[in-house]
Motif scaffolding. Structure first.
Motif, PDB file in Angstrom:
ATOM      1  N   PRO A  35     -36.962  24.692  11.079  1.00 30.14           N
ATOM      2  CA  PRO A  35     -35.803  23.785  11.077  1.00 30.14           C
ATOM      3  C   PRO A  35     -35.089  23.796   9.738  1.00 30.14           C
ATOM      4  CG  PRO A  35     -37.835  22.641  11.719  1.00 30.14           C
ATOM      5  CD  PRO A  35     -38.236  23.957  11.146  1.00 30.14           C
ATOM      6  N   PRO A  36     -33.850  23.348   9.703  1.00 28.85           N
ATOM      7  CA  PRO A  36     -33.165  23.244   8.413  1.00 28.85           C
ATOM      8  C   PRO A  36     -33.557  21.956   7.684  1.00 28.85           C
ATOM      9  CG  PRO A  36     -31.668  22.649  10.175  1.00 28.85           C
ATOM     10  CD  PRO A  36     -32.977  22.980  10.826  1.00 28.85           C
ATOM     11  N   ASN A  37     -33.180  21.886   6.427  1.00 26.03           N
ATOM     12  CA  ASN A  37     -33.271  20.632   5.700  1.00 26.03           C
ATOM     13  C   ASN A  37     -32.004  19.840   6.018  1.00 26.03           C
ATOM     14  OD1 ASN A  37     -31.951  19.409   3.021  1.00 26.03           O
ATOM     15  ND2 ASN A  37     -34.128  18.913   3.122  1.00 26.03           N
ATOM     16  N   TRP A  38     -32.171  18.562   6.300  1.00 27.28           N
ATOM     17  CA  TRP A  38     -31.002  17.758   6.692  1.00 27.28           C
ATOM     18  C   TRP A  38     -30.411  16.947   5.544  1.00 27.28           C
ATOM     19  CZ3 TRP A  38     -29.353  19.495  11.097  1.00 27.28           C
ATOM     20  CH2 TRP A  38     -30.249  19.923  12.075  1.00 27.28           C
ATOM     21  N   THR A  39     -31.248  16.594   4.573  1.00 23.37           N
ATOM     22  CA  THR A  39     -30.743  15.702   3.520  1.00 23.37           C
ATOM     23  C   THR A  39     -29.728  16.409   2.622  1.00 23.37           C
ATOM     24  OG1 THR A  39     -32.648  16.288   2.160  1.00 23.37           O
ATOM     25  CG2 THR A  39     -32.802  14.235   3.403  1.00 23.37           C
ATOM     26  N   ASN A  40     -29.865  17.721   2.494  1.00 24.18           N
ATOM     27  CA  ASN A  40     -28.969  18.497   1.628  1.00 24.18           C
ATOM     28  C   ASN A  40     -28.367  19.645   2.436  1.00 24.18           C
ATOM     29  OD1 ASN A  40     -31.248  17.244  -0.009  1.00 24.18           O
ATOM     30  ND2 ASN A  40     -29.771  17.754  -1.608  1.00 24.18           N
ATOM     31  N   PHE A  41     -27.975  19.325   3.645  1.00 21.88           N
ATOM     32  CA  PHE A  41     -27.602  20.362   4.613  1.00 21.88           C
ATOM     33  C   PHE A  41     -26.523  21.299   4.069  1.00 21.88           C
ATOM     34  CE2 PHE A  41     -25.328  21.927   8.375  1.00 21.88           C
ATOM     35  CZ  PHE A  41     -26.379  22.416   9.123  1.00 21.88           C
ATOM     36  N   VAL A  71     -36.272  15.365   6.471  1.00 21.54           N
ATOM     37  CA  VAL A  71     -35.417  14.261   6.015  1.00 21.54           C
ATOM     38  C   VAL A  71     -35.964  13.511   4.811  1.00 21.54           C
ATOM     39  CG1 VAL A  71     -34.274  13.904   8.238  1.00 21.54           C
ATOM     40  CG2 VAL A  71     -36.416  12.693   7.773  1.00 21.54           C
ATOM     41  N   ASP A  72     -37.002  14.055   4.183  1.00 18.06           N
ATOM     42  CA  ASP A  72     -37.512  13.403   2.983  1.00 18.06           C
ATOM     43  C   ASP A  72     -36.917  14.100   1.757  1.00 18.06           C
ATOM     44  OD1 ASP A  72     -38.891  12.269   0.904  1.00 18.06           O
ATOM     45  OD2 ASP A  72     -40.801  12.179   1.986  1.00 18.06           O
ATOM     46  N   PRO A  73     -35.961  13.455   1.101  1.00 21.10           N
ATOM     47  CA  PRO A  73     -35.271  14.141  -0.009  1.00 21.10           C
ATOM     48  C   PRO A  73     -36.186  14.453  -1.184  1.00 21.10           C
ATOM     49  CG  PRO A  73     -34.593  11.831   0.129  1.00 21.10           C
ATOM     50  CD  PRO A  73     -35.455  12.097   1.324  1.00 21.10           C
ATOM     51  N   ARG A  74     -37.364  13.824  -1.247  1.00 21.15           N
ATOM     52  CA  ARG A  74     -38.285  14.107  -2.350  1.00 21.15           C
ATOM     53  C   ARG A  74     -38.810  15.539  -2.289  1.00 21.15           C
ATOM     54  NH1 ARG A  74     -42.123   8.990  -1.188  1.00 21.15           N
ATOM     55  NH2 ARG A  74     -41.872   9.945   0.864  1.00 21.15           N
ATOM     56  N   TYR A  75     -38.684  16.165  -1.131  1.00 19.59           N
ATOM     57  CA  TYR A  75     -39.213  17.520  -0.980  1.00 19.59           C
ATOM     58  C   TYR A  75     -38.112  18.565  -0.908  1.00 19.59           C
ATOM     59  CZ  TYR A  75     -43.578  15.129  -0.313  1.00 19.59           C
ATOM     60  OH  TYR A  75     -44.678  14.340  -0.511  1.00 19.59           O
ATOM     61  N   TYR A  76     -36.963  18.228  -1.428  1.00 18.73           N
ATOM     62  CA  TYR A  76     -35.896  19.234  -1.512  1.00 18.73           C
ATOM     63  C   TYR A  76     -35.661  19.513  -2.987  1.00 18.73           C
ATOM     64  CZ  TYR A  76     -31.556  21.755  -0.854  1.00 18.73           C
ATOM     65  OH  TYR A  76     -30.593  22.731  -0.858  1.00 18.73           O
ATOM     66  N   SER A  77     -36.101  20.674  -3.438  1.00 20.85           N
ATOM     67  CA  SER A  77     -35.943  21.032  -4.846  1.00 20.85           C
ATOM     68  C   SER A  77     -34.948  22.192  -4.927  1.00 20.85           C
ATOM     69  CB  SER A  77     -37.298  21.437  -5.443  1.00 20.85           C
ATOM     70  OG  SER A  77     -37.086  22.057  -6.693  1.00 20.85           O
ATOM     71  N   TYR A  78     -33.740  21.852  -5.293  1.00 19.72           N
ATOM     72  CA  TYR A  78     -32.660  22.842  -5.291  1.00 19.72           C
ATOM     73  C   TYR A  78     -33.017  24.059  -6.145  1.00 19.72           C
ATOM     74  CZ  TYR A  78     -28.109  24.974  -6.124  1.00 19.72           C
ATOM     75  OH  TYR A  78     -27.080  25.876  -6.221  1.00 19.72           O
ATOM     76  N   SER A  79     -33.525  23.800  -7.361  1.00 19.17           N
ATOM     77  CA  SER A  79     -33.761  24.938  -8.269  1.00 19.17           C
ATOM     78  C   SER A  79     -34.872  25.843  -7.757  1.00 19.17           C
ATOM     79  CB  SER A  79     -34.059  24.448  -9.687  1.00 19.17           C
ATOM     80  OG  SER A  79     -35.056  23.473  -9.650  1.00 19.17           O
ATOM     81  N   ASN A  80     -35.936  25.253  -7.197  1.00 16.32           N
ATOM     82  CA  ASN A  80     -37.011  26.094  -6.635  1.00 16.32           C
ATOM     83  C   ASN A  80     -36.499  26.965  -5.506  1.00 16.32           C
ATOM     84  OD1 ASN A  80     -38.916  25.117  -8.333  1.00 16.32           O
ATOM     85  ND2 ASN A  80     -39.902  23.760  -6.858  1.00 16.32           N
ATOM     86  N   GLY A  97     -38.074  36.103   3.078  1.00 17.52           N
ATOM     87  CA  GLY A  97     -37.985  35.053   2.061  1.00 17.52           C
ATOM     88  C   GLY A  97     -38.664  33.802   2.569  1.00 17.52           C
ATOM     89  N   PHE A  98     -39.512  33.227   1.735  1.00 14.77           N
ATOM     90  CA  PHE A  98     -40.267  32.043   2.163  1.00 14.77           C
ATOM     91  C   PHE A  98     -39.911  30.878   1.260  1.00 14.77           C
ATOM     92  CE2 PHE A  98     -43.870  29.286   2.879  1.00 14.77           C
ATOM     93  CZ  PHE A  98     -44.210  29.525   4.194  1.00 14.77           C
ATOM     94  N   ILE A  99     -39.312  29.851   1.834  1.00 19.36           N
ATOM     95  CA  ILE A  99     -38.952  28.677   1.037  1.00 19.36           C
ATOM     96  C   ILE A  99     -39.550  27.426   1.686  1.00 19.36           C
ATOM     97  CG2 ILE A  99     -36.841  29.559  -0.014  1.00 19.36           C
ATOM     98  CD1 ILE A  99     -35.273  28.327   2.274  1.00 19.36           C
ATOM     99  N   GLU A 100     -39.643  26.371   0.907  1.00 17.80           N
ATOM    100  CA  GLU A 100     -40.242  25.134   1.414  1.00 17.80           C
ATOM    101  C   GLU A 100     -39.282  23.964   1.184  1.00 17.80           C
ATOM    102  OE1 GLU A 100     -44.968  26.173   0.784  1.00 17.80           O
ATOM    103  OE2 GLU A 100     -43.997  24.847  -0.639  1.00 17.80           O
TER     104      GLU A 100
END
Lengths: 428, 400
Positions: free
Chosen positions: A276-282, A393-402, A386-389
Motif C-alpha cells: 500500500p502507499p503511505n497516506w500521510t505524505n501521499f 497513516v502513522d506519520p511517525r513512521y514516514y521518514s522522508y530522508s530515509n 527498491g525496498f522502502i519502509e
C-alpha cells in the motif's frame, strides 16, 4: 499549483460527497448502515438491502491524507492500544472516540450491522471484536474467508463461504433491514459490477502502452475508489469507469502520460510496486517517483479489493458462488507464490524496469514475507528492486530522508541497468 | 546401540525429580531436535512434522505414525544471522529464529510443516517455507471461525481429511478409525495429566516453579505422547513429597504469551519478583481442547471436529462472537484464586496486543488488578520486568 482535474475525478468526488451526505442523514432517513471492510466486501448484497456501507479503513486513510491520523492514533494509544499494532485500527478507533466525524466533516452514523468479512487480513477480526465493544447495539455478522494457502480455491472453501452467506450473513441482513433480500436488485448489481470490472481492467492494462497513460499506483488508488468501496454494482459506478476509460483512451491516442499534482512528465522508468502507499505524505511520496520520471505500470495494492486480472467477474448466475469466488481471490488472500506470480505478470506485461516494495509497518498481511518475495523476483527477472519502509497513516513512521536516500540509490541502479542494456543492444 | 534419547524413554519409572527436570531442559535446549531424529531413525515409516503455534490436531499425526514437534522459535539460543534478512524490524521475533533454524539445517530431518491460521505473520511464514522447502510438505491449516457444525464443521472436516491424505502420502499410511481412536485416547490422557499438573502447580506453587512447570510442558511438544504421559505421571508421583515453604507472593495469571514464548529468565523473574504464576497460556496448544474427546467412536475425525467447535479453550486467534474471551479470562482468574493478571505479550503480536484493551477494561470492571509488558523471545535483560512485577506484587500485598 492547483491540481488538474479530469471529468472522472470530478464525478468520483461528487459520488463520495453524495454518499457521505446520505450517511450523515441516515438517522433521519432511517436507512440502515453497515460497517465492513474493502477486501472481500459484499457491496452488492449491502445494496440489495438498501443499506449504506461504511469502510473503516477508508476513513482511516482519509484521515491520514487530511493530517488528522496523528491525533486519532494518539487517542487510541491513550486508550490502551499498543504502538506496535495496525495504525488503521488505531486511527479508526481514535476517530470514533473523538466523535466519529468522517472525512467530510460530517458525523458518521453508528453501525446497524457490523459485517466482518475476514478476508486476507487477520487484524480485521480483531478490529471488529474491538468495534463490537464500542458499538454494543449493532448486529454482527461474521464471514470467514479461508486463505488460498495452496494457490488454488478448494471447492470446499466455496461451499463454506456460500453456507455462511446463506445461514449467517443474509439472515443478519434480513433481521437488520426488516425484509427479505431483493434477488432482482442483487442480480442487477452483480451484472453492473462485471461491467465496471471489465472497464477497470481495460484501464489497468492500458499501462502496457508507452508512455503509460496511467500511474497504476498513485493514480490507481483513485481509480479503484468507486469499485472497491461503496459503489460497485451501481449505475453510477459503471458510468464512472466509462468516463475514466474514455479519458485513458484519449491519453493513449495522444501519447500522454498520467497527470500528477504537478502536471505531466516524461516517462523514463516503468515500475511495478508491491504494498500500500503511505497516506500521510501521499503527494510527497508520489513526487519522489515522478520527479525521477518514474511511472507505476502495475501495483498489487490496487488488487486488495479484488483481482480481476485472471478473468474473474461478478456474475448473476449463481450470486453466492460468485461472491465467494470474489472474496477468495482478493490479493492478500493469495499465498506468497501467487503474489509473486502476479507481480511477475505485471513486470512482463508492462515491460517494467524495476520493482518497488513499500513495506508497511502496520500491515503484516502485506509485509511479512516481502523480503523473500523480493529475492524471488530478483532471481526470476533480474531487475532492480527498491525496498522502502513507511506506514499507512502513522506519520511517525514516514521518514522522508530515509526514503529519499534509498530511492536515489534505486534510481541509480535503474539508470546503470538501462545503460548496460542499451550497450548490450548496440553490441548485438 | 541405543540412541541419545532412547534411554530417556525407557527408564521413566526410576526418574528423580531433578532428572526429570534435566530431561526437559535438555530437550528445550536441543535445537537440532535429536529426540525427534532418533525417534524417526528407529523405524522406516516414521515421519517428523513440525508445527507452529498454537494448536494442531496432533491425534491425526500420531495415528499416521508421525511425531508432531512444536516449533516455538529458538529464544536467545542462536544468533539470528539470516533470519533478519527475511523479516523487517517491526515483525515479531519468532519467525526469524524459525527461518534461521530452517536455513541452518536444524530442521533437515523434518518431513512436513504445518502453519495454523493464527495471524498474518505465521500465515505468510508458510509462504516463505513454500518458497524455501519445495521438496517438503508445507501446509497452512485453516480453522473455521464459524462454529456451526453444518457450516464450519463441514469445512473443518474437509481440511482435516485433506491434511490426513497429504500427510499419509509421505509414508504410505492412511488414517484408520482404530488408530485415530487410539491416538485420541492417548492425547485425552495427556491433557488430563497436564491438568493435574497445572492444578498441583496452582495449589502448591512453591513446590513446582513456573519455569520447571513450563519446561515439563515444553517437553510435550517434542516427546512422543506415550513418553510424555509416562513422564508427567512420574512427576506427579514425585511432586507431593517436595518440601518447600510457601513464600509471601501474590498469585497471577499470565495472558498473551501463546505464540512467541517468553524467555525462561522472564518467567523466573516474574516469580522471583513476588508473583506466583498460577495459570498461563504459554503452551496453550497442549490444553486447547477442554475435556475428553470421544475415543471409541465410528467417526473419530468427526469427534475431533466437534471438539474443536465446541470444546476449544479461548484464544486471541479465535473469533469470540458468542463466547467473549474477557469472560473466560475472568473465570480463569476466579478458578485459580489469582490476585491479578499480567498481560505479557510479544512485541508486534497483533492477536494479543489487539485483545489487550478489551481484556484490560473487562478486568477493571471486575476490579481485577493488572499490569502489562512486552518482550522478545531473545530478551536478555529483565530488570524492568522485575521492577514492574515487584511493584505490582507490593501494591496488591499492601493495599488489597
Amino acid at each position: 499549483m492547483s491540481v488538474q482535474k479530469e471529468n472522472s475525478m470530478v464525478k468520483q468526488k461528487q459520488m463520495l460527497a453524495d454518499h457521505f451526505m446520505a450517511l450523515s442523514e441516515a438517522p433521519m432517513t432511517g436507512r440502515k448502515v453497515c460497517y465492513t471492510f474493502v477486501p472481500g466486501n459484499l457491496t452488492e448484497l449491502i445494496t440489495a438491502f438498501d443499506m449504506l456501507p461504511v469502510y473503516p479503513e477508508i476513513n482511516s486513510l482519509q484521515s491520514g491524507m487530511r493530517q488528522r491520523s496523528r491525533d486519532f492514533i494518539r487517542e487510541a494509544e491513550d486508550a490502551g492500544y499498543s504502538e506496535d499494532v495496525c495504525s488503521y485500527v488505531k486511527c479508526d478507533i481514535g476517530m470514533m472516540l473523538q466523535g466519529n466525524i468522517g472525512p467530510t466533516d460530517q458525523q458518521l452514523p453508528p453501525p446497524d450491522l457490523l459485517l466482518l468479512s475476514y478476508t486476507g487480513c487477520f487484524v480485521f477480526m480483531k478490529w471488529f471484536e474491538n468495534l463490537r465493544h464500542l458499538y454494543p447495539k449493532a448486529e454482527i455478522a461474521m464471514l470467514h474467508i479461508p486463505y488460498q494457502a495452496d494457490g488454488k480455491v478448494e471447492p470446499s472453501a466455496i461451499e463454506y463461504i456460500k453456507e455462511q452467506l446463506r445461514t449467517e450473513v443474509i439472515p443478519k441482513f434480513e433481521k437488520v433491514a426488516g425484509r427479505k433480500i431483493d434477488d432482482a436488485v442483487l442480480a442487477q448489481c452483480m451484472n453492473r459490477s462485471a461491467m465496471a470490472e471489465d472497464l477497470l481492467i481495460n484501464v489497468f492494462e492500458s499501462a502496457r502502452h508507452r508512455p503509460s497513460p496511467i500511474d497504476a499506483y498513485f493514480g490507481g488508488v483513485y481509480y479503484i475508489g468507486p469499485i472497491f468501496t461503496s459503489f460497485r454494482g451501481s449505475q453510477a459506478c459503471v458510468e464512472y469507469y466509462e468516463e475514466l476509460w474514455k479519458e485513458v483512451q484519449e491519453r493513449v491516442a495522444l501519447k500522454l502520460g498520467p497527470i500528477t499534482p504537478d502536471g505531466t512528465f516524461t516517462e523514463k522508468y516503468r515500475l511495478v510496486v508491491e504494498g500500500p502507499p503511505n497516506w500521510t505524505n501521499f503527494r510527497d511520496f508520489w513526487k519522489l517517483f515522478y520527479e525521477h520520471g518514474a511511472v507505476f505500470v502495475g501495483s498489487t495494492y490496487t488488487r486488495v479489493g479484488g483481482v480481476y486480472d485472471y478473468g474473474f467477474r461478478h456474475s448473476a448466475e449463481d450470486p453466492l458462488k460468485s461472491l465467494a469466488e470474489y472474496c477468495m481471490g482478493c490479493y492478500t488472500n493469495r499465498n506468497l507464490p501467487q503474489r509473486i506470480d502476479l507481480i511477475e505478470k505485471f513486470i512482463k506485461d508492462c515491460d517494467a524496469d524495476g520493482l518497488v516494495i513499500n513495506s508497511i509497518k502496520s500491515c503484516n498481511s502485506f509485509s511479512a514475507g516481502q523480503l523473500a518475495m523480493m529475492r524471488d523476483i530478483e532471481e526470476r527477472r533480474g531487475i532492480p528492486v527498491g525496498f522502502i519502509e513507511t506506514d499507512l497513516v502513522d506519520p511517525r513512521y514516514y521518514s522522508y530522508s530515509n526514503i529519499k536516500n534509498r530511492l536515489d540509490s534505486f534510481f541509480q541502479m535503474l539508470e546503470q541497468r538501462k545503460e548496460l542494456v542499451g550497450k548490450a543492444v548496440l553490441v548485438s | 546401540m541405543p540412541s541419545r534419547f532412547a534411554e530417556s524413554r525407557s527408564r521413566i519409572s526410576d526418574l528423580t525429580l531433578d532428572e526429570a527436570f534435566q530431561t526437559a531442559k535438555k530437550l528445550f535446549e536441543d535445537l537440532s531436535f535429536g529426540y525427534a531424529t532418533d525417534w524417526k531413525s528407529e523405524q522406516q515409516n516414521r515421519r517428523i512434522v513440525g508445527f507452529l503455534p498454537i494448536y494442531v490436531p496432533r491425534e491425526i499425526l500420531h495415528a499416521l505414525d508421525m511425531l508432531p514437534v512444536g516449533l516455538f522459535g529458538a529464544g536467545d539460543k542462536i544468533p539470528v544471522v539470516r533470519g533478519d534478512a527475511y523479516f523487517q524490524s517491526y515483525i515479531c521475533h519468532l519467525p526469524r529464529t524459525v527461518i534461521e533454524m530452517a536455513l541452518n539445517d536444524s530442521l533437515k530431518d523434518f518431513d512436513a510443516f504445518l502453519f495454523p491460521a493464527i495471524c498474518d505473520v505465521i500465515r505468510n511464514l508458510s509462504g516463505i517455507f513454500q518458497l524455501t522447502y519445495k521438496d517438503k510438505l508445507v501446509r497452512f491449516l485453516d480453522f473455521p471461525q464459524n462454529f456451526q457444525s453444518a457450516v464450519g464443521g463441514v469445512f473443518y472436516r474437509h481440511e482435516l481429511e485433506r491434511l490426513a491424505a497429504d500427510l499419509g502420502a509421505l509414508n504410505g499410511k492412511s488414517l484408520s478409525t482404530d488408530a485415530l481412536n487410539h491416538s485420541i485416547g492417548l492425547y485425552n490422557q495427556n491433557r488430563a495429566l497436564l491438568k493435574d499438573l497445572s492444578n498441583f502447580r496452582s495449589s502448591y506453587p512453591h513446590k513446582l516453579s513456573a519455569a520447571d512447570h513450563y519446561l515439563i510442558l515444553r517437553a510435550g511438544q517434542v516427546m512422543t505422547v506415550e513418553h510424555h504421559n509416562a513422564y508427567v505421571e512420574r512427576i506427579l508421583e514425585l511432586l507431593p513429597s517436595v518440601e518447600a515453604i510457601e513464600a509471601d507472593k501474590i498469585r497471577v495469571v499470565v495472558s498473551g504469551s501463546f505464540c512467541e514464548q517468553p524467555p525462561l529468565g522472564l518467567i523466573r523473574t516474574v516469580e522471583n519478583a513476588g508473583c506466583y504464576i498460577v495459570d498461563d497460556d504459554f503452551q496453550l496448544g497442549l490444553k486447547w481442547t477442554e475435556g475428553d474427546i470421544p475415543d471409541k467412536t465410528e467417526d473419530p475425525v468427526g469427534a475431533l471436529v466437534n471438539a474443536y467447535l465446541n470444546n476449544s479453550t479461548f484464544s486471541s486467534a479465535v473469533y469470540d462472537g458468542d463466547n467473549p474471551k474477557e469472560i473466560s479470562l475472568e473465570r480463569q482468574v476466579r478458578e485459580h484464586r489469582a490476585d491479578g493478571v499480567i498481560f505479557c505479550a510479544p512485541s508486534f503480536c497483533d492477536p494479543a496486543l489487539l485483545d489487550r484493551p478489551i481484556l484490560e477494561k473487562a478486568m477493571e470492571r471486575k476490579h481485577i488488578r493488572h499490569i502489562g509488558f512486552q518482550y522478545h523471545e531473545n530478551l536478555g535483560q529483565f530488570h524492568v520486568v522485575k521492577e514492574q512485577a515487584g511493584t505490582f506484587a507490593d501494591m496488591i500485598k499492601l493495599w488489597d
